[in-house]
Write an enzyme that holds these catalytic residues in place. Structure first.
Site, PDB file in Angstrom:
ATOM      1  N   ASP A 138      81.975  23.005  12.356  1.00 15.78           N
ATOM      2  CA  ASP A 138      80.964  23.857  13.132  1.00 15.78           C
ATOM      3  C   ASP A 138      81.879  24.513  14.117  1.00 15.78           C
ATOM      4  O   ASP A 138      82.473  23.797  15.164  1.00 15.78           O
ATOM      5  CB  ASP A 138      79.566  23.325  13.574  1.00 15.78           C
ATOM      6  CG  ASP A 138      78.730  24.390  14.011  1.00 15.78           C
ATOM      7  OD1 ASP A 138      78.748  25.568  13.354  1.00 15.78           O
ATOM      8  OD2 ASP A 138      77.595  23.924  14.622  1.00 15.78           O
ATOM      9  N   HIS A 145      77.245  33.722  23.361  1.00 15.69           N
ATOM     10  CA  HIS A 145      76.319  32.306  23.435  1.00 15.69           C
ATOM     11  C   HIS A 145      77.295  31.402  24.378  1.00 15.69           C
ATOM     12  O   HIS A 145      76.634  30.844  25.115  1.00 15.69           O
ATOM     13  CB  HIS A 145      76.574  31.661  21.980  1.00 15.69           C
ATOM     14  CG  HIS A 145      75.768  30.411  22.021  1.00 15.69           C
ATOM     15  ND1 HIS A 145      74.828  29.760  22.258  1.00 15.69           N
ATOM     16  CD2 HIS A 145      76.453  29.084  21.574  1.00 15.69           C
ATOM     17  CE1 HIS A 145      74.488  28.622  22.215  1.00 15.69           C
ATOM     18  NE2 HIS A 145      75.814  28.053  21.779  1.00 15.69           N
ATOM     19  N   GLU A 210      69.663  26.502  16.321  1.00 15.51           N
ATOM     20  CA  GLU A 210      70.894  27.256  16.339  1.00 15.51           C
ATOM     21  C   GLU A 210      70.919  28.213  15.407  1.00 15.51           C
ATOM     22  O   GLU A 210      71.235  27.773  14.093  1.00 15.51           O
ATOM     23  CB  GLU A 210      72.165  26.378  16.724  1.00 15.51           C
ATOM     24  CG  GLU A 210      72.152  25.900  17.971  1.00 15.51           C
ATOM     25  CD  GLU A 210      73.313  25.457  18.675  1.00 15.51           C
ATOM     26  OE1 GLU A 210      74.570  25.481  17.689  1.00 15.51           O
ATOM     27  OE2 GLU A 210      73.644  25.057  19.732  1.00 15.51           O
ATOM     28  N   GLU A 212      72.930  30.633  12.894  1.00 15.52           N
ATOM     29  CA  GLU A 212      74.256  30.653  12.368  1.00 15.52           C
ATOM     30  C   GLU A 212      74.392  31.203  11.218  1.00 15.52           C
ATOM     31  O   GLU A 212      73.387  31.191  10.245  1.00 15.52           O
ATOM     32  CB  GLU A 212      75.095  29.202  12.538  1.00 15.52           C
ATOM     33  CG  GLU A 212      74.933  28.523  13.942  1.00 15.52           C
ATOM     34  CD  GLU A 212      75.914  27.262  14.088  1.00 15.52           C
ATOM     35  OE1 GLU A 212      76.886  27.231  13.151  1.00 15.52           O
ATOM     36  OE2 GLU A 212      75.491  26.512  14.824  1.00 15.52           O
ATOM     37  N   ASP A 244      71.763  24.902  12.929  1.00 13.26           N
ATOM     38  CA  ASP A 244      72.363  23.565  13.464  1.00 13.26           C
ATOM     39  C   ASP A 244      71.464  23.036  14.609  1.00 13.26           C
ATOM     40  O   ASP A 244      71.556  23.566  15.793  1.00 13.26           O
ATOM     41  CB  ASP A 244      73.745  24.029  14.121  1.00 13.26           C
ATOM     42  CG  ASP A 244      74.316  22.797  14.793  1.00 13.26           C
ATOM     43  OD1 ASP A 244      74.327  22.024  14.463  1.00 13.26           O
ATOM     44  OD2 ASP A 244      74.987  23.198  15.964  1.00 13.26           O
ATOM     45  N   ARG A 248      69.102  18.902  22.789  1.00 12.93           N
ATOM     46  CA  ARG A 248      69.897  19.490  23.913  1.00 12.93           C
ATOM     47  C   ARG A 248      70.133  18.145  25.249  1.00 12.93           C
ATOM     48  O   ARG A 248      70.866  18.035  25.832  1.00 12.93           O
ATOM     49  CB  ARG A 248      69.309  20.760  24.638  1.00 12.93           C
ATOM     50  CG  ARG A 248      69.248  21.867  23.643  1.00 12.93           C
ATOM     51  CD  ARG A 248      70.611  22.212  23.273  1.00 12.93           C
ATOM     52  NE  ARG A 248      70.630  23.440  22.570  1.00 12.93           N
ATOM     53  CZ  ARG A 248      71.572  24.105  21.749  1.00 12.93           C
ATOM     54  NH1 ARG A 248      72.643  23.521  21.868  1.00 12.93           N
ATOM     55  NH2 ARG A 248      71.547  25.322  21.492  1.00 12.93           N
ATOM     56  N   GLN A 251      72.697  15.939  23.802  1.00 11.91           N
ATOM     57  CA  GLN A 251      73.902  16.411  23.872  1.00 11.91           C
ATOM     58  C   GLN A 251      74.375  16.581  25.304  1.00 11.91           C
ATOM     59  O   GLN A 251      75.648  16.325  25.386  1.00 11.91           O
ATOM     60  CB  GLN A 251      73.742  17.975  23.362  1.00 11.91           C
ATOM     61  CG  GLN A 251      75.130  18.808  23.087  1.00 11.91           C
ATOM     62  CD  GLN A 251      74.878  20.096  22.692  1.00 11.91           C
ATOM     63  OE1 GLN A 251      73.849  20.532  22.397  1.00 11.91           O
ATOM     64  NE2 GLN A 251      75.897  20.925  22.697  1.00 11.91           N
ATOM     65  N   LYS A 264      73.931  16.620  17.128  1.00 10.42           N
ATOM     66  CA  LYS A 264      73.895  17.462  16.006  1.00 10.42           C
ATOM     67  C   LYS A 264      73.833  16.901  14.531  1.00 10.42           C
ATOM     68  O   LYS A 264      73.396  17.468  13.844  1.00 10.42           O
ATOM     69  CB  LYS A 264      75.389  18.282  16.213  1.00 10.42           C
ATOM     70  CG  LYS A 264      75.585  18.726  17.490  1.00 10.42           C
ATOM     71  CD  LYS A 264      75.058  20.513  17.344  1.00 10.42           C
ATOM     72  CE  LYS A 264      75.400  20.956  18.812  1.00 10.42           C
ATOM     73  NZ  LYS A 264      74.827  22.487  18.603  1.00 10.42           N
ATOM     74  N   THR A 268      71.277  19.483   9.544  1.00 13.00           N
ATOM     75  CA  THR A 268      71.614  20.766   9.599  1.00 13.00           C
ATOM     76  C   THR A 268      71.207  21.718   8.328  1.00 13.00           C
ATOM     77  O   THR A 268      71.139  21.170   7.304  1.00 13.00           O
ATOM     78  CB  THR A 268      73.300  21.127   9.416  1.00 13.00           C
ATOM     79  OG1 THR A 268      73.798  20.347  10.684  1.00 13.00           O
ATOM     80  CG2 THR A 268      73.748  22.427   9.533  1.00 13.00           C
ATOM     81  N   GLU A 378      68.911  29.274  25.216  1.00 14.54           N
ATOM     82  CA  GLU A 378      69.455  30.643  25.960  1.00 14.54           C
ATOM     83  C   GLU A 378      67.926  31.494  26.277  1.00 14.54           C
ATOM     84  O   GLU A 378      68.049  32.054  27.477  1.00 14.54           O
ATOM     85  CB  GLU A 378      70.204  31.387  25.005  1.00 14.54           C
ATOM     86  CG  GLU A 378      71.727  30.663  24.803  1.00 14.54           C
ATOM     87  CD  GLU A 378      72.703  31.821  23.925  1.00 14.54           C
ATOM     88  OE1 GLU A 378      72.932  32.774  24.253  1.00 14.54           O
ATOM     89  OE2 GLU A 378      72.706  31.444  22.665  1.00 14.54           O
TER      90      GLU A 378
END
Length: 441
Positions: A138, A145, A210, A212, A244, A248, A251, A264, A268, A378
């Site tokens: 990834d 971003h 996420e 993607e 993904d 958070r 992470q 992560k 997925t 975000e």
């Protein structure tokens, strides 16, 4: 009999080239129609100009076979064109994949006796992962971003010095890649309220998606050899939607000093449809100009080819209380700072061998406006500006019962719209047994 009947179809000898490997031919003609009527309906995701691949079975116990979506039907490409696996298609040189597209297009454009027996409804098919995925990497290819996230943690210096020189990436976990529709269990992990700790082991409270794009690779390179940037596009077989999922809070605690890991690797999601690079030719464009003062790519990543992809991406969210989903963001793959070709060339630049069926992710696709932001981290500014739902609920991060839906399409003047289907996932509660204290022996 279908291959024999198909042999009368004549492939035009002079496709239109628009630079490098960029090629538009009769298969992109917006006037082209299929004898499968559902493919000709306005707004259909899978018109004859698209022809995405999938792996499916028709009933329990049926061996997996390669399918091609056409309207609301699946063409059995294993029986019709003797395709043993989708990975085998990915391994083909690009010229062979192009010829295969011509054959499939011709078969679906000109009806032959008995051709309809090669179709089955998509709604009745058991869709599977496109292929066994050997490796998954990834990336972090959106500067919007990276800047938005970096600003939350390093307001004065959101981008680290290497970002504008190389596509940042990490090696992900292939075993936990799941098909669209698979429930996503909230992960347990270590989280800490303070950067200094101590942590606790608990279900994630800041679960995120996420947005993607994923790219399936092929045919690849041998160990110790590179893939030149001007050949990299030929090593991308097709793309899909990719979510993904990210914890958070986990992470934040674990990513120093080696990057993402358990935050992560729990899941997925990818869509079942592999939209080929050949289908995307009309929607390629020149990458956006780099901001003034940014360094040009180093020679092994520098290209003048129209390698950016004009793919519109949308995120839809539905809580357990909502009757239907609401769109919460809309962006475009063309906003990426690094193109898919550059990701491939960089990945192989040290001699790392890429193989057919490997998957790479673009990283969260975000754009310059707030509506373009591709994750809740975000959109809600780390939870400080919660998202308002029509039920009166608020979302800082995902709650149990929330369903996240990705959709995508390509549109350009003079060409038929093509779609990607959907990538869905519903969050379910954390495993209640994970936090139990073991009995002493």
């Amino acid at each position: 009999m279908f291959l024999a009947g198909f042999s009368t179809f004549k492939v035009p000898s002079a496709p239109r080239r628009l630079g490098g490997e960029f090629m538009i031919d009769h298969t992109h003609d917006p006037a082209l129609k299929s004898w499968v009527e559902s493919a000709n309906l306005p707004g259909a995701d899978f018109p004859i100009q698209n022809l995405p691949f999938a792996t499916y079975s028709r009933f329990p116990g049926d061996p997996a076979r390669v399918g091609v979506a056409i309207g609301d039907q699946l063409l059995d490409a294993t029986a019709t064109f003797h395709l043993a696996s989708l990975r085998g298609v990915m391994a083909m040189p690009r010229a062979e994949r192009l010829q295969l597209r011509h054959k499939i297009s011709g078969f679906l454009a000109t009806h032959t006796t008995g051709a309809e027996t090669m179709l089955s409804p998509i709604a009745a098919a058991h869709l599977e992962l496109p292929c066994e995925i050997g490796d998954y990497t990834d990336f972090y290819a959106s500067i919007h971003h990276a800047t938005n996230v970096g600003r939350m943690f390093r307001p004065e210096n959101p981008l680290l010095p290497n970002y504008k020189w190389l596509p940042v990436g990490y090696h992900g976990r292939a075993s936990s890649i799941v098909l669209s529709g698979t429930p996503i269990r909230r992960p347990w992990g270590q989280t800490a309220d303070s950067p200094a700790g101590p942590p606790v082991y608990a279900p994630s409270r800041r679960l995120d998606y996420e947005l993607e794009i994923g790219a399936f690779l092929g045919p690849g390179n041998t160990l110790g050899h590179t893939i030149p940037i001007d050949q990299a596009a030929g090593h991308i077989a097709g793309v899909c939607l990719l979510n993904d999922w990210s914890a958070r809070d986990m992470q934040t605690w674990e990513y120093q000093p080696l990057g993402p890991f358990l935050a992560k690797s729990f899941a997925t999601s990818i869509s079942p449809w592999v939209v080929t690079m050949e289908a995307l030719e009309p929607f390629r464009r020149a990458p956006e100009p780099r901001p003034e003062g940014d360094p040009p790519p180093l020679p092994h990543l520098a290209t003048n080819a129209p390698d950016a992809l004009g793919i519109t991406l949308e995120v839809w969210l539905r809580s357990a209380l909502m009757t239907g989903p609401m769109r919460i963001s809309r962006g475009n793959v063309a906003h990426l700072y690094w193109t898919l070709s550059q990701l491939v060339a960089h990945h192989a630049s040290n001699g790392c061998n890429l193989r057919p069926g490997d998957l790479i992710g673009s990283g969260t696709v975000s754009g310059p406006e707030k509506e373009n932001r591709g994750c809740l981290l975000e959109l809600t500014l780390r939870g400080t500006e919660p998202l308002e739902l029509p039920t009166g609920e608020q979302r800082r991060f995902l709650e149990d019962g929330d369903e996240v839906i990705f959709r995508a399409c390509c549109e350009a003047p003079g060409y038929r719209r093509i779609g990607f289907g959907e990538c869905r996932g519903t969050v379910i509660a954390a495993d209640p047994s994970a936090g139990r204290t073991p009995h002493p022996k």
